[in-house]
Design a protein around this motif. Structure first.
Motif, PDB file in Angstrom:
ATOM      1  N   LYS A   1      35.228  59.499  42.163  1.00  0.00           N
ATOM      2  CA  LYS A   1      36.387  59.983  42.673  1.00  0.00           C
ATOM      3  C   LYS A   1      37.105  59.221  43.693  1.00  0.00           C
ATOM      4  CE  LYS A   1      36.397  63.600  44.972  1.00  0.00           C
ATOM      5  NZ  LYS A   1      36.470  64.886  45.677  1.00  0.00           N
ATOM      6  N   LEU A   2      36.203  58.830  44.585  1.00  0.00           N
ATOM      7  CA  LEU A   2      36.935  58.326  45.632  1.00  0.00           C
ATOM      8  C   LEU A   2      37.169  56.738  45.430  1.00  0.00           C
ATOM      9  CD1 LEU A   2      34.928  59.560  49.192  1.00  0.00           C
ATOM     10  CD2 LEU A   2      37.004  60.392  47.872  1.00  0.00           C
ATOM     11  N   GLU A   3      36.333  56.196  44.523  1.00  0.00           N
ATOM     12  CA  GLU A   3      36.434  54.871  44.223  1.00  0.00           C
ATOM     13  C   GLU A   3      37.821  54.762  43.503  1.00  0.00           C
ATOM     14  OE1 GLU A   3      34.975  51.726  41.024  1.00  0.00           O
ATOM     15  OE2 GLU A   3      33.393  53.189  41.773  1.00  0.00           O
ATOM     16  N   ARG A   4      38.227  55.766  42.727  1.00  0.00           N
ATOM     17  CA  ARG A   4      39.534  55.607  41.660  1.00  0.00           C
ATOM     18  C   ARG A   4      40.665  55.691  42.699  1.00  0.00           C
ATOM     19  NH1 ARG A   4      36.165  58.454  38.029  1.00  0.00           N
ATOM     20  NH2 ARG A   4      36.817  60.545  38.861  1.00  0.00           N
ATOM     21  N   VAL A   5      40.395  56.467  43.936  1.00  0.00           N
ATOM     22  CA  VAL A   5      41.627  56.940  44.843  1.00  0.00           C
ATOM     23  C   VAL A   5      41.791  55.791  45.600  1.00  0.00           C
ATOM     24  CG1 VAL A   5      42.044  58.197  47.034  1.00  0.00           C
ATOM     25  CG2 VAL A   5      41.394  59.434  44.762  1.00  0.00           C
ATOM     26  N   ARG A   6      40.746  55.053  45.986  1.00  0.00           N
ATOM     27  CA  ARG A   6      40.544  53.827  46.866  1.00  0.00           C
ATOM     28  C   ARG A   6      41.329  52.675  45.913  1.00  0.00           C
ATOM     29  NH1 ARG A   6      36.665  49.978  47.014  1.00  0.00           N
ATOM     30  NH2 ARG A   6      36.151  50.427  44.903  1.00  0.00           N
ATOM     31  N   ASP A   7      41.083  52.595  44.682  1.00  0.00           N
ATOM     32  CA  ASP A   7      41.722  51.350  43.905  1.00  0.00           C
ATOM     33  C   ASP A   7      43.350  51.741  43.721  1.00  0.00           C
ATOM     34  OD1 ASP A   7      39.280  50.296  43.490  1.00  0.00           O
ATOM     35  OD2 ASP A   7      38.998  51.034  41.320  1.00  0.00           O
TER      36      ASP A   7
ATOM     37  N   THR B   1      49.276  39.981  41.706  1.00  0.00           N
ATOM     38  CA  THR B   1      48.342  39.123  42.682  1.00  0.00           C
ATOM     39  C   THR B   1      47.044  39.266  42.000  1.00  0.00           C
ATOM     40  OG1 THR B   1      47.643  41.096  43.952  1.00  0.00           O
ATOM     41  CG2 THR B   1      49.835  39.508  44.534  1.00  0.00           C
ATOM     42  N   ASN B   2      45.829  38.508  42.483  1.00  0.00           N
ATOM     43  CA  ASN B   2      44.760  38.719  41.897  1.00  0.00           C
ATOM     44  C   ASN B   2      44.138  40.264  41.875  1.00  0.00           C
ATOM     45  OD1 ASN B   2      44.487  38.474  44.757  1.00  0.00           O
ATOM     46  ND2 ASN B   2      42.720  37.289  44.413  1.00  0.00           N
ATOM     47  N   ILE B   3      44.512  40.751  43.115  1.00  0.00           N
ATOM     48  CA  ILE B   3      44.111  42.156  43.467  1.00  0.00           C
ATOM     49  C   ILE B   3      44.515  43.157  42.207  1.00  0.00           C
ATOM     50  CG2 ILE B   3      43.750  43.969  44.986  1.00  0.00           C
ATOM     51  CD1 ILE B   3      43.667  41.744  47.307  1.00  0.00           C
ATOM     52  N   SER B   4      46.021  43.084  42.355  1.00  0.00           N
ATOM     53  CA  SER B   4      46.630  43.961  41.481  1.00  0.00           C
ATOM     54  C   SER B   4      46.253  43.965  39.928  1.00  0.00           C
ATOM     55  CB  SER B   4      48.306  44.046  41.825  1.00  0.00           C
ATOM     56  OG  SER B   4      48.538  42.913  41.512  1.00  0.00           O
ATOM     57  N   ARG B   5      46.217  42.791  39.628  1.00  0.00           N
ATOM     58  CA  ARG B   5      45.716  42.454  38.298  1.00  0.00           C
ATOM     59  C   ARG B   5      44.301  42.896  37.829  1.00  0.00           C
ATOM     60  NH1 ARG B   5      46.728  37.408  38.576  1.00  0.00           N
ATOM     61  NH2 ARG B   5      49.084  37.439  37.754  1.00  0.00           N
ATOM     62  N   TYR B   6      43.489  42.641  38.918  1.00  0.00           N
ATOM     63  CA  TYR B   6      42.075  43.056  38.728  1.00  0.00           C
ATOM     64  C   TYR B   6      41.980  44.333  38.201  1.00  0.00           C
ATOM     65  CZ  TYR B   6      37.397  44.771  39.887  1.00  0.00           C
ATOM     66  OH  TYR B   6      36.249  45.264  40.143  1.00  0.00           O
ATOM     67  N   ILE B   7      43.009  45.229  39.282  1.00  0.00           N
ATOM     68  CA  ILE B   7      42.731  46.722  39.246  1.00  0.00           C
ATOM     69  C   ILE B   7      43.143  47.181  37.749  1.00  0.00           C
ATOM     70  CG2 ILE B   7      43.691  48.825  40.105  1.00  0.00           C
ATOM     71  CD1 ILE B   7      43.329  47.377  43.037  1.00  0.00           C
ATOM     72  N   LEU B   8      44.601  46.572  37.325  1.00  0.00           N
ATOM     73  CA  LEU B   8      45.016  47.079  36.040  1.00  0.00           C
ATOM     74  C   LEU B   8      43.923  46.729  35.176  1.00  0.00           C
ATOM     75  CD1 LEU B   8      48.661  45.697  36.383  1.00  0.00           C
ATOM     76  CD2 LEU B   8      47.946  48.172  36.368  1.00  0.00           C
ATOM     77  N   VAL B   9      43.245  45.441  35.085  1.00  0.00           N
ATOM     78  CA  VAL B   9      42.382  45.310  33.953  1.00  0.00           C
ATOM     79  C   VAL B   9      41.240  46.194  33.877  1.00  0.00           C
ATOM     80  CG1 VAL B   9      40.715  43.599  32.953  1.00  0.00           C
ATOM     81  CG2 VAL B   9      43.099  42.638  33.727  1.00  0.00           C
ATOM     82  N   LYS B  10      40.769  46.498  35.231  1.00  0.00           N
ATOM     83  CA  LYS B  10      39.747  47.494  35.560  1.00  0.00           C
ATOM     84  C   LYS B  10      39.991  48.954  34.712  1.00  0.00           C
ATOM     85  CE  LYS B  10      37.207  49.606  38.893  1.00  0.00           C
ATOM     86  NZ  LYS B  10      36.726  49.713  40.551  1.00  0.00           N
ATOM     87  N   TYR B  11      41.186  49.254  34.829  1.00  0.00           N
ATOM     88  CA  TYR B  11      41.661  50.722  34.031  1.00  0.00           C
ATOM     89  C   TYR B  11      42.311  50.441  32.838  1.00  0.00           C
ATOM     90  CZ  TYR B  11      39.529  52.487  38.475  1.00  0.00           C
ATOM     91  OH  TYR B  11      39.031  52.768  39.657  1.00  0.00           O
ATOM     92  N   ASP B  12      42.356  49.577  32.450  1.00  0.00           N
ATOM     93  CA  ASP B  12      43.065  49.223  31.087  1.00  0.00           C
ATOM     94  C   ASP B  12      44.299  49.406  31.055  1.00  0.00           C
ATOM     95  OD1 ASP B  12      42.964  48.268  28.439  1.00  0.00           O
ATOM     96  OD2 ASP B  12      42.722  50.261  27.452  1.00  0.00           O
ATOM     97  N   TYR B  13      45.057  49.204  32.187  1.00  0.00           N
ATOM     98  CA  TYR B  13      46.368  49.329  32.501  1.00  0.00           C
ATOM     99  C   TYR B  13      46.884  50.677  32.532  1.00  0.00           C
ATOM    100  CZ  TYR B  13      46.500  44.295  31.476  1.00  0.00           C
ATOM    101  OH  TYR B  13      46.335  42.926  31.366  1.00  0.00           O
ATOM    102  N   GLN B  14      46.194  51.637  32.648  1.00  0.00           N
ATOM    103  CA  GLN B  14      46.458  53.191  32.990  1.00  0.00           C
ATOM    104  C   GLN B  14      45.719  53.622  34.320  1.00  0.00           C
ATOM    105  OE1 GLN B  14      48.435  55.192  31.262  1.00  0.00           O
ATOM    106  NE2 GLN B  14      48.930  53.862  29.842  1.00  0.00           N
ATOM    107  N   LEU B  15      46.378  53.454  35.550  1.00  0.00           N
ATOM    108  CA  LEU B  15      45.796  53.682  36.591  1.00  0.00           C
ATOM    109  C   LEU B  15      45.311  55.178  36.566  1.00  0.00           C
ATOM    110  CD1 LEU B  15      48.427  52.114  39.138  1.00  0.00           C
ATOM    111  CD2 LEU B  15      46.089  51.196  38.442  1.00  0.00           C
ATOM    112  N   PRO B  16      44.084  55.241  37.427  1.00  0.00           N
ATOM    113  CA  PRO B  16      43.584  56.860  37.449  1.00  0.00           C
ATOM    114  C   PRO B  16      44.504  57.776  38.286  1.00  0.00           C
ATOM    115  CG  PRO B  16      42.164  55.223  38.354  1.00  0.00           C
ATOM    116  CD  PRO B  16      43.298  54.445  37.884  1.00  0.00           C
ATOM    117  N   LEU B  17      45.477  58.187  37.888  1.00  0.00           N
ATOM    118  CA  LEU B  17      46.209  58.849  38.825  1.00  0.00           C
ATOM    119  C   LEU B  17      45.750  60.357  38.796  1.00  0.00           C
ATOM    120  CD1 LEU B  17      49.771  57.229  37.851  1.00  0.00           C
ATOM    121  CD2 LEU B  17      48.106  56.520  39.973  1.00  0.00           C
ATOM    122  N   ILE B  18      46.121  60.950  40.064  1.00  0.00           N
ATOM    123  CA  ILE B  18      45.890  62.349  40.340  1.00  0.00           C
ATOM    124  C   ILE B  18      47.298  62.958  41.206  1.00  0.00           C
ATOM    125  CG2 ILE B  18      43.578  62.462  40.395  1.00  0.00           C
ATOM    126  CD1 ILE B  18      43.559  62.559  43.305  1.00  0.00           C
TER     127      ILE B  18
END
Length: 418
Positions: free
Chosen positions: A242-248, A294-311
């Motif tokens: 949960k905290l990992e997703r919020v961090r990302d 950027t490399n960071i934003s692209r990495y996070i998008l790919v990590k979550y298959d372009y659907q950010l884990p929003l709450i």
């Protein structure tokens, strides 16, 4: 004000509705209201604008018709007289509401001021012109107005929105409720938006609210992160998913400058190799924004298959504090707010100052520190007001020290000190 009755179809050969009519000159509007009563045109006296009371063309059930029509004229005279006596605006909306309540048995509401407020918010929500946070703010303002009305025994009507109201409401918000300058200034601005709407809709002709001056807004000290802080976030291994997703999500907002509410609009369809293509939902006339990846934003998008884990925003604000607490960002920092001319200082742990807004502030601050132009930054963040954009920029102590060292790097003359 004069009133009259007329037929809906005066030249027909069958019974037709009788209409109540008057004119609101200040609104340049004719008021027409169906009485629900019917009469044949041949039984209608065009001179007296009333059914014939005797003779060959006497209307059927004349006494009943007379009694019903008199109810409308009597209520009209009574309502107009009442509003003059209490110095309220007698408008077409007031008359329609009164007729609806008395003749159509519409549920009575307590106060036309709040009826109008509810109509205003419902209209804006239906038109989808407000973000979720704006909806909450207007609901909050209604609650504040209700409490003000009850606790200060100040019945709210449109005619009472004057200098006295402004003075009393300011005192209530900043004194009783302890609102700081920025909170009160924002709320009063939103309230005036409602009043402009009510005036445009002819709920009132009173424009005293236009002269209401907001207390001066101040730039409060806020927190912005450094690149080192972002690296600390990225390198930390959270046991809690949960905290990992919020961090990302938080880091993603830090490196794109996007509002939290905009993150939900990201999908594979509006992401290219280099950009996120963001269309402004609140204003369709605005051009789409291109937010570089950027490399960071692209990495996070790919990590979550372009659907950010929003709450929900509220939950995210709660959990991001837990994220920084786990990273031991527990040093004390001072929060300074302003109530009128008084500075209020409060010592808090660093992690308690974190919120979704910190990410957007961090993006702007880091870009400004690297000397990027306001125009460039605004093209990414979507700001149209440079003053608003610059309010996000936070200058910290190390940056001040670095700047002064660069400017005043003067060699000290080596002289003998006696």
């Amino acid at each position: 004000m004069k009133y009259t009755f007329k037929l809906k179809e005066p030249k027909g050969d069958k019974e037709t509705l009788i209409l109540f009519c008057c004119e609101f000159k200040a609104e340049s509007k004719k008021f027409v209201y169906s009485t629900g009563e019917n009469v044949h045109p041949k039984n209608w006296d065009a001179k007296s604008k009333f059914p014939f009371s005797n003779g060959k063309f006497k209307a059927k059930e004349f006494e009943t018709l007379k009694m019903q029509l008199n109810r409308y004229s009597d209520l009209f005279i009574l309502t107009e007289s009442l509003y003059k006596r209490i110095s309220e605006d007698f408008t077409s909306k007031v008359l329609k509401k009164t007729f609806d309540e008395n003749f159509k048995r519409v549920a009575t509401k307590k106060n036309i001021f709040f009826d109008a407020y509810d109509e205003f918010t419902a209209e804006r929500i239906k038109d989808n012109v407000w973000a979720g946070t704006t909806v909450k703010r207007y609901k909050n303002i209604k609650n504040i107005l209700k409490k003000f009305e009850k606790e200060k025994k100040f019945t709210l009507t449109f005619s009472k929105i004057d200098k006295t109201f402004h003075r009393e409401f300011t005192s209530y918000c900043m004194g009783d409720l302890g609102h700081i300058n920025n909170t009160y200034s924002r709320n009063l601005g939103l309230f005036k938006t409602f009043m402009f709407w009510a005036k445009d809709k002819k709920y009132t002709y009173n424009d005293a609210f236009i002269g209401f001056v907001k207390v001066k807004r101040v730039i409060t000290n806020q927190i912005a992160l450094t690149l080192e802080d972002i690296n600390n976030l990225l390198s930390h291994d959270f046991e809690s998913k949960k905290l990992e997703r919020v961090r990302d999500v938080f880091v993603f907002a830090c490196v794109t400058g996007m509002r939290f509410g905009e993150l939900a609009s990201i999908s594979r369809s509006n992401v290219t190799d280099k950009y996120i293509i963001l269309k402004e939902e609140k204003d369709e006339t605005k051009e789409a924004r291109e937010i570089p990846l950027t490399n960071i934003s692209r990495y996070i998008l790919v990590k979550y298959d372009y659907q950010l884990p929003l709450i929900a925003n509220q939950k995210h604000n709660e959990y991001i504090k837990d994220v920084f607490k786990e990273l031991e960002y527990t040093q004390m920092v001072q929060k300074i707010t302003t109530n009128r001319k008084e500075n209020i200082k409060l010592d808090l742990e660093f992690y308690k100052r974190m919120s979704t807004h910190t990410a957007r502030r961090t993006f702007i601050t880091l870009m400004k520190r690297q000397g990027k132009s306001d125009k460039l930054i605004a093209s990414i963040t979507g700001h149209t007001d440079m003053k608003t954009l610059n309010a996000y920029y936070q200058v910290d102590a190390p940056e001040k020290q670095e700047a002064m060292d660069e400017v005043f790097n003067i060699e000290i003359p080596m002289k003998k000190i006696v």
